[in-house]
Structure formats: structure tokens, C-alpha cells
Design a protein around this motif. Structure first.
Motif, short mmCIF file in Angstrom:
data_model
loop_
_atom_site.label_atom_id
_atom_site.label_comp_id
_atom_site.label_asym_id
_atom_site.label_seq_id
_atom_site.Cartn_x
_atom_site.Cartn_y
_atom_site.Cartn_z
N SER A 1 0.80 -1.22 0.00
CA SER A 1 0.00 0.00 0.00
C SER A 1 0.83 1.27 0.00
O SER A 1 0.29 2.37 -0.03
N HIS A 2 2.15 1.14 0.01
CA HIS A 2 3.01 2.33 0.03
C HIS A 2 2.79 3.16 -1.23
O HIS A 2 2.59 2.60 -2.32
N PRO A 3 2.81 4.51 -1.12
CA PRO A 3 2.53 5.34 -2.30
C PRO A 3 3.56 5.22 -3.41
O PRO A 3 3.27 5.57 -4.55
N THR A 4 4.76 4.77 -3.11
CA THR A 4 5.74 4.52 -4.17
C THR A 4 6.22 3.09 -4.06
O THR A 4 6.29 2.52 -2.96
N TRP A 5 6.58 2.50 -5.20
CA TRP A 5 7.00 1.10 -5.21
C TRP A 5 8.34 0.95 -4.49
O TRP A 5 8.57 -0.02 -3.78
N GLY A 6 9.24 1.90 -4.66
CA GLY A 6 10.56 1.79 -4.06
C GLY A 6 11.26 3.13 -4.02
O GLY A 6 10.70 4.17 -4.38
N GLY A 7 12.51 3.10 -3.59
CA GLY A 7 13.30 4.32 -3.53
C GLY A 7 14.76 4.01 -3.31
O GLY A 7 15.13 2.88 -2.96
N ALA B 1 -9.50 9.57 -5.01
CA ALA B 1 -9.93 8.45 -5.84
C ALA B 1 -9.30 7.14 -5.36
O ALA B 1 -9.91 6.08 -5.41
N GLN B 2 -8.05 7.23 -4.90
CA GLN B 2 -7.35 6.05 -4.41
C GLN B 2 -7.45 5.90 -2.90
O GLN B 2 -6.96 4.91 -2.34
#
Length: 363
Positions: free
Chosen positions: A244-250, A277-278
């Protein structure tokens, strides 16, 4: 220029295909014969969805004599496809890690050298202009002597969508195999190829605890690299982002010198807010397309015949750090880089859950 993508196994394959498909100077062909039947993210189904030419086999693609080939297969299948591409006279960009054993990496390098083609390892982060600025700052002396580096490359567990990432026979390992190499490549650039004198690693499977099939590889890892000059670097290579994290990675890098400190963030957010919406937070990135920058470099090398960078030797040096980390897990001791053979990782169950890897593989 004719360019081929071999296999859609890796999560980056669709991105590369879309970038190549939209280039006017590329005639793209693709194939993914090892795709599981009915997988919508693999094979002809994905090719049709992306609107690209698809062939039924690797042999059919290579018979068309592409000038450049991108290998995005499962890790342990890299060698076979790179050797086939080199034999067909194609310059090769191989997804990271270059291989899962040093023998395979050296064989791939030899095959490309004998065929007179380039072998490039897919490390896009080194093409970030902010990293170039960091490198110039270090070389210019304003940071002073480099004392320590802390690297973090985290993401969601790729095995949630691509089960082979959690299969040692196909991936060669887990989070350490998957995420160590990006930071190791940046260190390779900053230190001009200098290898660590020792590597020490700890890991566990706690972040993907579930069925037994999810505990075959490590999901969290931390490496400590010690260099002869006294520099100490750490690499957090964990699959620690929840789905559920807003970005896949970093990916971030903190460099500490005796005069200053520099922090590098490869994927900083431009906007940070809430998406109704999300029903959750949303970030919009403020960065260049690193994959596009890497492909630009690779295609330019393929077109001109010059040597591509980062090359196979770079990929092998970063792999050596990974292999030393797995040997450290096995022995629970610091390991000198490049001096040990590496068995497939395994984990044992302890009273508090999966433990760090230990001992020799059973049997």
C-alpha cells in the motif's frame, strides 16, 4: 536500428519495451517463450497489450539479427540468453544482477568479447544528474576525505507479482541479490572500482512471512562494507515497503566526509498529497527518466560500436559484494571479497520466526 527484448520476466521489461516502442530510431521485436501459460503480464498477451511485435522463440528473434538486445529474464537465465545474443552479433544490455555466480558472469563477458560486442549491466541510477554532481563534488575535494557512506534501496517485495523473485533457483537469492547491486554500483563509481576489504551481512525473512513458499529467500538485509582506506559503507537492501506504500521503491545515498555531508535521493517527490480516488497518499516524482537515460547510452554504444558502460566487469564487481554477503550470512563472520564460493541461501526456523541464514545447506 533493430532492437530485441528477450523475456518479460523482470519487472523492468515493460518499461523498457514502452520506451523503445516510442522511439523513431528503433525497430523493436520481442519474445517471452518462458512465460507461464495465461499470465497477463508475460508473453504474447503483454506484447499485444503494449502494441509491439512478438516472436515465438529466442531463436526466431535472433535470426532477425538485431543490433542490440536487452535481456530481462530471470537472473539465473541471463547467461544463456547473453551468450545466444552475443553469438548472433548483438550488443547486450543485461538486467541486474549480471548473474548469480562469478563463473556465469565471466562466461558472459568472455562470450561478448569473443563476439566483438558490448556487454552492459543495467544500472540506471548512475545516470542521474544529481549523482553526477555528487561525484564531481567528491572529486573536487569540497567534501574532504570520504569517511562513510550509507545507502538505502528499498521496495515492495517483487515476488508478490513475480513469484520467481522468491525462488532461489531462478533469482539466486532474495532482497540481497535484488537490491544490493544498485548501491554497490554507485560505490563502484565513487571509489573508482575499489572493492571492499570485508563484507558483513545480516538478514531475515520477517517482512514476507506467510506460507513456507514465501520464506525461501531473505526479505530484509543490511550489509556493512569495510575498505582498506578505512571507509565504512552500509547498504540497506530490504523489501520493506508494504504493497500500500505510495511509491514502489526508492534509493538514497548519504556520503559523510571530514568537511561536509551530502545526501542523494534518486526519486524525490515533486508533490505530496492525498488522492481521494485512491483513498490514500500520492506522490508525483520530480526526476528524469533514468531508464530512458540508460537506454540512450546503451543504444548510442550499440550504434557506434564503442564499449558500453557500466560494463560486464562492473556488474561482476558488484556481484562479488553480493556473493560475499551471502557467505557472511552462512558463516556469521565478515568475509573478504572474492575469496569464497557461495551456496544457495537457506533459512532455518527459530522460536521467534525465521532466523538469519546459518550453517551449510542440508544434504
Amino acid at each position: 536500428m533493430k532492437v530485441a527484448v528477450l523475456s518479460f520476466a523482470h519487472v523492468h521489461s515493460a518499461t523498457y519495451i514502452e520506451l523503445l516502442r516510442d522511439r523513431s530510431d528503433v525497430d523493436l521485436i520481442t519474445t517471452d517463450p518462458d512465460a507461464p501459460p495465461g499470465d497477463p503480464m508475460r508473453g504474447k498477451a503483454l506484447a499485444d497489450e503494449l502494441g509491439v511485435t512478438y516472436r515465438a522463440s529466442y531463436e526466431e528473434v535472433l535470426a532477425e539479427r538485431p543490433r542490440a538486445v536487452i535481456v530481462t529474464s530471470e537472473n539465473t537465465r541471463h547467461r544463456q540468453l547473453v551468450e545466444q545474443a552475443a553469438a548472433a552479433g548483438a550488443h547486450v544490455l543485461c538486467e541486474k544482477p549480471i548473474a548469480t555466480t562469478e563463473d556465469d558472469a565471466h562466461a558472459m563477458i568472455d562470450a561478448c568479447e569473443q563476439a566483438g560486442v558490448s556487454l552492459m549491466t543495467a544500472y540506471p541510477v548512475r545516470f542521474h544528474p544529481a549523482f553526477t554532481a555528487l561525484r564531481h563534488t567528491l572529486a573536487g575535494g569540497s567534501l574532504g576525505s570520504l569517511l562513510s557512506v550509507h545507502g538505502v534501496n528499498n521496495s515492495s517485495a517483487p515476488g508478490l507479482d513475480r513469484p520467481w523473485f522468491a525462488d532461489p533457483a531462478l533469482a539466486g537469492g532474495g532482497a540481497i541479490m535484488d537490491h544490493t547491486v544498485h548501491i554497490a554500483d554507485l560505490l563502484d563509481v565513487l571509489l573508482d572500482g575499489e572493492q571492499p576489504a570485508q563484507v558483513y551481512a545480516v538478514a531475515n525473512t520477517l517482512l514476507t512471512r506467510g506460507g513456507a513458499d514465501q520464506q525461501e529467500v531473505e526479505s530484509a538485509g543490511l550489509l556493512t562494507l569495510t575498505y582498506a582506506r578505512g571507509l565504512v559503507a552500509t547498504i540497506d537492501c530490504s523489501w520493506s515497503h508494504p504493497p500500500s506504500h505510495p511509491t514502489w521503491g526508492g534509493l538514497t545515498l548519504t556520503c559523510i566526509g571530514d568537511r561536509a555531508l551530502i545526501e542523494f535521493d534518486a526519486f524525490p517527490p515533486l508533490l505530496d498529497g492525498y488522492d481521494a480516488a485512491q483513498a490514500g497518499p500520492r506522490w508525483e516524482h520530480a526526476t528524469i527518466d533514468l531508464d530512458a537515460a540508460m537506454l540512450d547510452s546503451f543504444l548510442a554504444a550499440a550504434r557506434t560500436g564503442r564499449r558500453a558502460h557500466p560494463d560486464g566487469e562492473t556488474g561482476t564487481r558488484t556481484l562479488q559484494t553480493v556473493l560475499a554477503a551471502y557467505e557472511s550470512l552462512r558463516t556469521r563472520q565478515p568475509v573478504v571479497t572474492g575469496t569464497t564460493a557461495w551456496p544457495l541461501p537457506h533459512f532455518e526456523q527459530g522460536p521467534a520466526g525465521p532466523l538469519f541464514q546459518r550453517g551449510d545447506p542440508p544434504g
